[in-house]
Design an enzyme around this catalytic site. Structure first.
Site, short mmCIF file in Angstrom:
data_model
loop_
_atom_site.label_atom_id
_atom_site.label_comp_id
_atom_site.label_asym_id
_atom_site.label_seq_id
_atom_site.Cartn_x
_atom_site.Cartn_y
_atom_site.Cartn_z
N ASP A 204 29.62 2.99 -0.49
CA ASP A 204 28.89 4.25 -0.34
C ASP A 204 29.30 5.22 -1.44
O ASP A 204 30.10 4.88 -2.31
CB ASP A 204 29.15 4.87 1.05
CG ASP A 204 30.58 5.39 1.21
OD1 ASP A 204 31.40 5.17 0.31
OD2 ASP A 204 30.85 6.01 2.25
N ASP A 206 30.89 9.06 -1.75
CA ASP A 206 31.52 10.14 -0.99
C ASP A 206 31.55 11.40 -1.85
O ASP A 206 32.15 11.39 -2.92
CB ASP A 206 32.96 9.75 -0.60
CG ASP A 206 33.01 8.44 0.19
OD1 ASP A 206 32.60 8.44 1.35
OD2 ASP A 206 33.42 7.41 -0.39
N ASP A 306 28.02 9.95 1.91
CA ASP A 306 28.72 10.88 2.80
C ASP A 306 28.85 12.21 2.07
O ASP A 306 29.41 12.27 0.98
CB ASP A 306 30.14 10.36 3.13
CG ASP A 306 30.11 9.19 4.10
OD1 ASP A 306 29.10 9.03 4.82
OD2 ASP A 306 31.10 8.44 4.15
P1 8DG Z 1 34.18 2.14 -0.53
O1 8DG Z 1 33.26 3.18 0.03
O2 8DG Z 1 34.18 2.10 -2.01
O3 8DG Z 1 33.95 0.81 0.07
O4 8DG Z 1 35.68 2.55 -0.14
P2 8DG Z 1 36.21 3.98 0.23
O5 8DG Z 1 35.44 5.06 -0.49
O6 8DG Z 1 37.67 3.98 0.07
O7 8DG Z 1 35.93 4.03 1.79
P3 8DG Z 1 35.17 5.09 2.69
O8 8DG Z 1 34.90 4.40 3.98
O9 8DG Z 1 33.97 5.65 2.02
O10 8DG Z 1 36.26 6.21 2.98
C1 8DG Z 1 36.79 7.08 2.00
C2 8DG Z 1 37.56 8.19 2.65
O11 8DG Z 1 36.65 9.07 3.31
C3 8DG Z 1 38.52 7.74 3.74
O12 8DG Z 1 39.79 7.52 3.22
C4 8DG Z 1 38.53 8.87 4.70
C5 8DG Z 1 37.17 9.53 4.52
N1 8DG Z 1 36.27 9.19 5.64
C6 8DG Z 1 35.06 8.54 5.60
N2 8DG Z 1 34.54 8.39 6.83
C7 8DG Z 1 35.44 8.92 7.66
C8 8DG Z 1 35.47 9.04 9.05
O13 8DG Z 1 34.56 8.60 9.76
N3 8DG Z 1 36.58 9.64 9.57
C9 8DG Z 1 37.59 10.13 8.76
N4 8DG Z 1 38.64 10.71 9.32
N5 8DG Z 1 37.58 10.02 7.46
C10 8DG Z 1 36.53 9.43 6.90
O14 8DG Z 1 34.50 8.16 4.59
MN MN Z 2 33.38 5.34 -0.05
MN MN Z 3 32.48 7.09 3.02
#
Ligand code: 8DG
Ligand code: MN
Ligand code: MN
Length: 382
Positions: A204, A206, A306
């Site tokens: 995704d 962020d 996100d």
């Molecule tokens: P990727 O997307 O490249 O596969 O890996 P990532 O960027 O490391 O994973 P991510 O699932 O997008 O999460 C990145 C950070 O964002 C994570 O360390 C904490 C935060 N985060 C989310 N979703 C959520 C959630 O539902 N709860 C909390 N507490 N933090 C979140 O992305």
């Molecule tokens: Mn991510």
């Molecule tokens: Mn995310």
């Protein structure tokens, strides 16, 4: 003969936030085996067991050498009995029968398949499995009750399971920056998550939004989402607002979990490809975007995004909290609590004995408050 001294090896910390963990590491075969076991445990609802395998894998990721013998494990923290057994099998036979059995099991494969649907977690996936469902077709034929997120997840299954490239993430930043500029000039859009840690692709995008004048950011997210939606940039969105009255009760805010206190939105963007460039084609994405042409699916791609909005004073905490990795974040909070008597989340740092909030103008200052050496994002791939 290994180059590292015994002393170096004894210095591996049990906390991921004290271990430098670059993206590329030297124990891929072992960590993949352990992460399969962690995933399988999670599918079974065994969070503790999952965490143990996950921690063991994370320790191996931080090592600047390749583990060749089980004796080396004695110097390392967080390697439990079961992890040791898996590692030993892989070191001796090149593969672990236990891990292979998991990978071949119908339950593991089906759970993995279902959980790749956006909006589907362990609970839903295992319920479907118990009901005898095995494929995506089964879900449709069985009229499984799907929520709005899951319907969108199913509809865009292929796109959402193909990696998001950095160029695509940067295109999304441009779109969001354009939206933000219309309502609040001077607001910034920062790419966080895996891309900030240097990953070339991710599942995704962020994004963290803030404005240097505290309070200006209030209400921004809903305006941005409405505009993006009106311009057909959104295929799905679900916004969560922070409860501002609860925020005034600081005791309460400390007991709440991290992200729940920031405005955020889980969405699926429709990323459009400029003239001539086609999804899945060899040409890289080039800057510039246009409105969606729903008639031709080769011209656009669904991308999970996100969006998080933070007040300026909380920005460093939000940046640290949303950069990840999840293992890094978990240990940062565990370290704060157990070693420093502090509570860290994505908006504050609270000293539980002094009963004060510690402010910070940068990530560096947060590490300083915690008495930790600064760890750049590229070394947080725990
Ligand atoms: P990727 O997307 O490249 O596969 O890996 P990532 O960027 O490391 O994973 P991510 O699932 O997008 O999460 C990145 C950070 O964002 C994570 O360390 C904490 C935060 N985060 C989310 N979703 C959520 C959630 O539902 N709860 C909390 N507490 N933090 C979140 O992305
Ligand atoms: Mn991510
Ligand atoms: Mn995310």
């Amino acid at each position: 003969v290994q180059a590292e001294s015994l002393e170096d090896r004894c210095q591996v910390s049990p906390y991921a936030c004290q271990r430098r963990t670059p993206l590329a590491h030297k124990n891929q075969v072992l960590t993949e085996a352990l992460e399969t076991m962690a995933e399988e445990a999670r599918f079974c609802g065994s969070e503790g067991r999952s965490l143990a395998f996950s921690r063991a894998a994370s320790v191996l990721k931080s090592l600047p050498w390749t583990v060749r013998g089980v004796k080396e494990l004695h110097f390392l923290p967080c390697i439990g009995e079961h992890s040791r057994k898996i590692i030993q099998e892989v070191l001796e036979d090149g593969t672990s029968t236990e891990v292979e059995n998991v990978r071949q099991s119908e339950r593991y494969q089906t759970m993995k398949h279902f959980m790749k649907i956006f909006g589907v977690g362990v609970k839903t996936a295992s319920q479907w499995y118990q009901e005898g469902l095995r494929t995506i077709n089964d879900l449709q034929a069985h009229h499984a009750k799907l929520g709005k997120a899951q319907q969108a997840g199913l509809l865009h299954y292929r796109d959402l399971n193909s990696p998001v490239k950095r160029s695509e993430a940067e295109a999304i930043v441009q779109v969001v920056q354009k939206a933000v500029d219309q309502f609040l000039p001077g607001a910034s859009v920062t790419l966080t998550g895996g891309f900030r840690r240097g990953k070339p692709s991710g599942h995704d995008v962020d994004l963290l939004i803030t404005h240097p004048v505290e309070g200006q950011e209030v209400g921004l997210l809903s305006k941005v989402i409405s505009w993006l939606d009106s311009q057909d940039f959104l295929l799905y969105h679900s916004t969560h607002r922070n409860a501002s009255q609860a925020l005034e009760d600081q005791e309460l805010s400390v007991s709440m979990t991290a992200m729940d206190r920031l405005d955020h939105c889980f969405s699926i963007f429709c990323l459009n490809y400029p003239h001539g460039s086609i999804k899945g084609g060899s040409r890289a994405w080039e800057p510039g975007y246009e409105l969606k042409d729903p008639g031709d699916a080769t011209l656009w791609k669904a991308v999970r995004v996100d969006l998080v909005v933070a007040p300026y004073s909380q920005f460093p905490f939000a940046l640290l909290g949303w950069t990840g990795s999840r293992n890094f974040e978990r240990d940062l909070r565990r370290f704060s609590k157990h070693e420093k008597k502090m509570v860290l989340n994505s908006h504050t740092l609270y000293h539980t004995e002094k009963k004060i909030f510690l402010s910070a103008a940068s990530e560096e200052e947060i590490f300083q408050h915690l008495g930790l050496e600064f760890m750049p994002p590229e070394e947080r791939n725990a």
